[in-house]
Design an enzyme around this catalytic site. Structure first.
Site, PDB file in Angstrom:
ATOM      1  N   ASN A   1      -2.221  -9.467  16.924  1.00 43.46           N
ATOM      2  CA  ASN A   1      -2.114  -8.629  18.118  1.00 43.46           C
ATOM      3  C   ASN A   1      -3.315  -8.887  19.032  1.00 43.46           C
ATOM      4  OD1 ASN A   1      -4.285  -6.940  17.336  1.00 43.46           O
ATOM      5  ND2 ASN A   1      -2.927  -5.536  16.258  1.00 43.46           N
TER       6      ASN A   1
ATOM      7  N   ASP B   1       4.534  -5.498  11.891  1.00 38.07           N
ATOM      8  CA  ASP B   1       5.248  -5.988  10.702  1.00 38.07           C
ATOM      9  C   ASP B   1       6.732  -6.200  11.011  1.00 38.07           C
ATOM     10  OD1 ASP B   1       2.840  -5.781   9.314  1.00 38.07           O
ATOM     11  OD2 ASP B   1       3.242  -3.697   8.772  1.00 38.07           O
TER      12      ASP B   1
ATOM     13  N   ASN C   1       5.812  -4.536   4.053  1.00 35.82           N
ATOM     14  CA  ASN C   1       6.519  -4.169   5.296  1.00 35.82           C
ATOM     15  C   ASN C   1       7.214  -5.388   5.907  1.00 35.82           C
ATOM     16  OD1 ASN C   1       5.409  -1.612   5.030  1.00 35.82           O
ATOM     17  ND2 ASN C   1       3.851  -1.895   6.621  1.00 35.82           N
TER      18      ASN C   1
ATOM     19  N   ASN D   1       0.844  -1.197   0.000  1.00 31.90           N
ATOM     20  CA  ASN D   1       0.000   0.000   0.000  1.00 31.90           C
ATOM     21  C   ASN D   1       0.873   1.238   0.000  1.00 31.90           C
ATOM     22  OD1 ASN D   1      -2.421  -1.487   0.352  1.00 31.90           O
ATOM     23  ND2 ASN D   1      -2.166  -1.470   2.578  1.00 31.90           N
TER      24      ASN D   1
ATOM     25  N   LYS E   1       1.054  -4.520   4.680  1.00 35.54           N
ATOM     26  CA  LYS E   1       1.636  -5.472   5.638  1.00 35.54           C
ATOM     27  C   LYS E   1       2.582  -6.468   4.962  1.00 35.54           C
ATOM     28  CE  LYS E   1      -2.411  -5.035   8.586  1.00 35.54           C
ATOM     29  NZ  LYS E   1      -1.898  -3.938   9.397  1.00 35.54           N
TER      30      LYS E   1
ATOM     31  N   ASP F   1       1.054   4.472   1.754  1.00 35.82           N
ATOM     32  CA  ASP F   1       0.455   4.992   2.994  1.00 35.82           C
ATOM     33  C   ASP F   1       0.431   6.520   3.002  1.00 35.82           C
ATOM     34  OD1 ASP F   1       0.232   2.401   3.924  1.00 35.82           O
ATOM     35  OD2 ASP F   1       1.825   2.581   5.425  1.00 35.82           O
TER      36      ASP F   1
HETATM   37  O1  RIB Z   1       0.809  -2.712   9.463  1.00 36.09           O
HETATM   38  C1  RIB Z   1       0.876  -1.403   8.965  1.00 36.09           C
HETATM   39  C2  RIB Z   1       0.333  -1.357   7.570  1.00 36.09           C
HETATM   40  O2  RIB Z   1      -1.040  -1.684   7.585  1.00 36.09           O
HETATM   41  C3  RIB Z   1       0.418  -0.026   6.899  1.00 36.09           C
HETATM   42  O3  RIB Z   1       1.628   0.157   6.218  1.00 36.09           O
HETATM   43  C4  RIB Z   1      -0.825  -0.003   6.013  1.00 36.09           C
HETATM   44  O4  RIB Z   1      -0.530   0.046   4.653  1.00 36.09           O
HETATM   45  C5  RIB Z   1      -1.606  -1.256   6.375  1.00 36.09           C
HETATM   46  O5  RIB Z   1      -1.381  -2.267   5.469  1.00 36.09           O
END
Ligand code: RIB
Length: 294
Positions: free
Chosen positions: A178, A243, A43, A11, A40, A13
Site C-alpha cells: 500500500n 488482503d 486472509n 492471527n 495476512k 484478531d
Molecule cells: O491485513 C489485515 C491483517 O493484518 C489482520 O487480519 C491482522 O491479523 C494482521 O495480520
C-alpha cells in the site's frame, strides 16, 4: 486454470472499536470488542478461494483453540492444508484498533508464525501458477519456497513494511504494497504512481501500489503503468482490504485474465472488503466481485 500457493500467517484478531485512536499515554473506553479470523496469509488464501481460485496454504499454528479454529476455517473454505504445521508456540494474535472512519492500527504478536519453515523435502503442487507471500512469516522460508516455484508468478506483499532480504527479492517477480508501505520502502513521500515506478526501477520487479479510493497502480521496470479505480462504497472497516485485493489478484491471474481486468477486479474486491466489519467476514466472493465490477 493453475492453482495458487499462499505462504503466510494466521492471527486471531481482537478488534477494539473506538470513536478515535488514543493519544500516547491516554486511556480510552472502547465502543465494542469482537474476535475474527485474521493474519495476512490466511486472509489472502481465503480471499483467493472466495474469488474462485484453487488454493493451498503453508502456515504455522500453535496446538491451541485458535489453531483448531484456523484449520476449521480453511477446511470450510476449501483450502488445501497439507502444508500447515503445528509448532510449539501459541497461535499468532493481533489487536486491531478501529476508529469511526473505518481506519485501523494493528499490533501483531507473531507466536507460531515466527516458526514457519519450509518442511525438508517439500515439493509444491506441480500446477502452481501463482504464489503469494507477505512479511508476517520468516522471509527465509518464503525465499526457500519461491526458489522451488520458478514457473509461477511469485508475488510478495510487502506488509508489514520491512527491508526485503536479497535472497527473497531475487526469487520474487512482483511486489504489492500500500502507499504507506511504499513510502517506507522508497524512503520518501510521493504520489502512488510515482512510488510504484520508482520501486519498479529500483528493484527491477513489477510493483503494484494500492492507494485505497484512489485505486491501484501497476508499474513495470520499463516505465509502463496500468491504473484501476475502485467503485465507490460506504466504508465500515478497512481491515483486510489489502488482503482481499491480493487474493483476488492471485485468483484472477491464475484464471488467465488480462492485466487490466485483473487489476480492475482486484480493486473491486478491495472496495467490497471495506463494507463489513472484520477481515474474513468481509472478504468477497467471486459473484459479488464480478457483479460490482460489471
Ligand atoms: O491485513 C489485515 C491483517 O493484518 C489482520 O487480519 C491482522 O491479523 C494482521 O495480520
Amino acid at each position: 486454470m493453475g492453482s495458487i500457493l499462499v505462504i503466510g500467517s494466521y492471527n486471531r484478531d481482537t478488534v477494539l472499536r473506538l470513536s478515535r485512536f488514543p493519544a500516547p499515554g491516554e486511556t480510552l473506553t472502547a465502543l465494542g470488542m469482537a474476535e475474527f479470523h485474521g493474519g495476512k496469509g490466511s486472509n489472502q488464501a481465503v480471499a483467493a478461494a472466495r474469488a474462485g481460485g484453487r488454493v493451498a496454504l503453508l502456515a504455522a499454528l500453535g496446538n491451541d483453540a485458535s489453531g483448531q479454529a484456523a484449520r476449521a476455517l480453511w477446511t470450510a473454505e476449501g483450502i488445501t492444508v497439507e502444508g500447515v504445521q503445528t509448532v510449539p508456540a501459541p497461535t499468532g494474535a493481533a489487536t486491531i484498533l478501529l476508529d469511526a472512519a473505518g481506519e485501523n492500527q494493528i499490533i501483531i504478536v507473531p507466536g507460531a508464525n515466527a516458526a514457519l519453515a519450509l518442511p525438508s523435502g517439500f515439493t509444491p503442487p506441480c500446477d502452481v501458477t501463482v504464489a503469494v507471500a507477505q512479511l508476517e512469516t520468516p522471509q527465509a522460508a518464503t525465499a526457500a519456497l519461491f526458489r522451488t516455484l520458478t514457473g509461477a508468478r511469485r508475488i510478495l506483499n510487502v506488509a508489514p513494511a520491512a527491508a526485503i532480504l536479497p535472497e527473497l527479492l531475487a526469487t520474487t517477480d512482483m511486489l504489492v504494497l500500500n502507499e504507506t508501505e511504499a513510502a517506507i520502502l522508497a524512503q520518501r513521500e510521493a504520489e502512488p504512481a510515482a512510488l510504484a515506478l520508482a520501486l519498479a526501477a529500483e528493484t527491477m520487479r513489477e510493483v503494484i501500489v494500492t492507494a485505497g479510493a484512489a485505486g491501484a497502480f501497476w508499474a513495470r521496470p520499463d516505465g509502463v503503468v496500468i491504473q484501476a479505480t475502485p467503485p465507490r462504497v460506504a466504508v465500515t472497516d478497512t481491515t483486510g482490504a489489502g488482503d482481499a485485493f491480493l487474493g483476488a489478484f492471485a485468483a484472477f491471474s491464475a484464471a488467465g485474465h488480462t492485466p487490466e481486468k485483473i487489476l480492475g477486479l482486484s480493486v473491486t474486491a478491495g472496495a467490497l472488503a471495506c463494507t463489513q466489519h472484520g477481515a474474513v467476514p468481509s472478504l468477497p466472493y467471486r459473484t459479488a466481485i464480478l457483479a460490482l465490477a460489471s
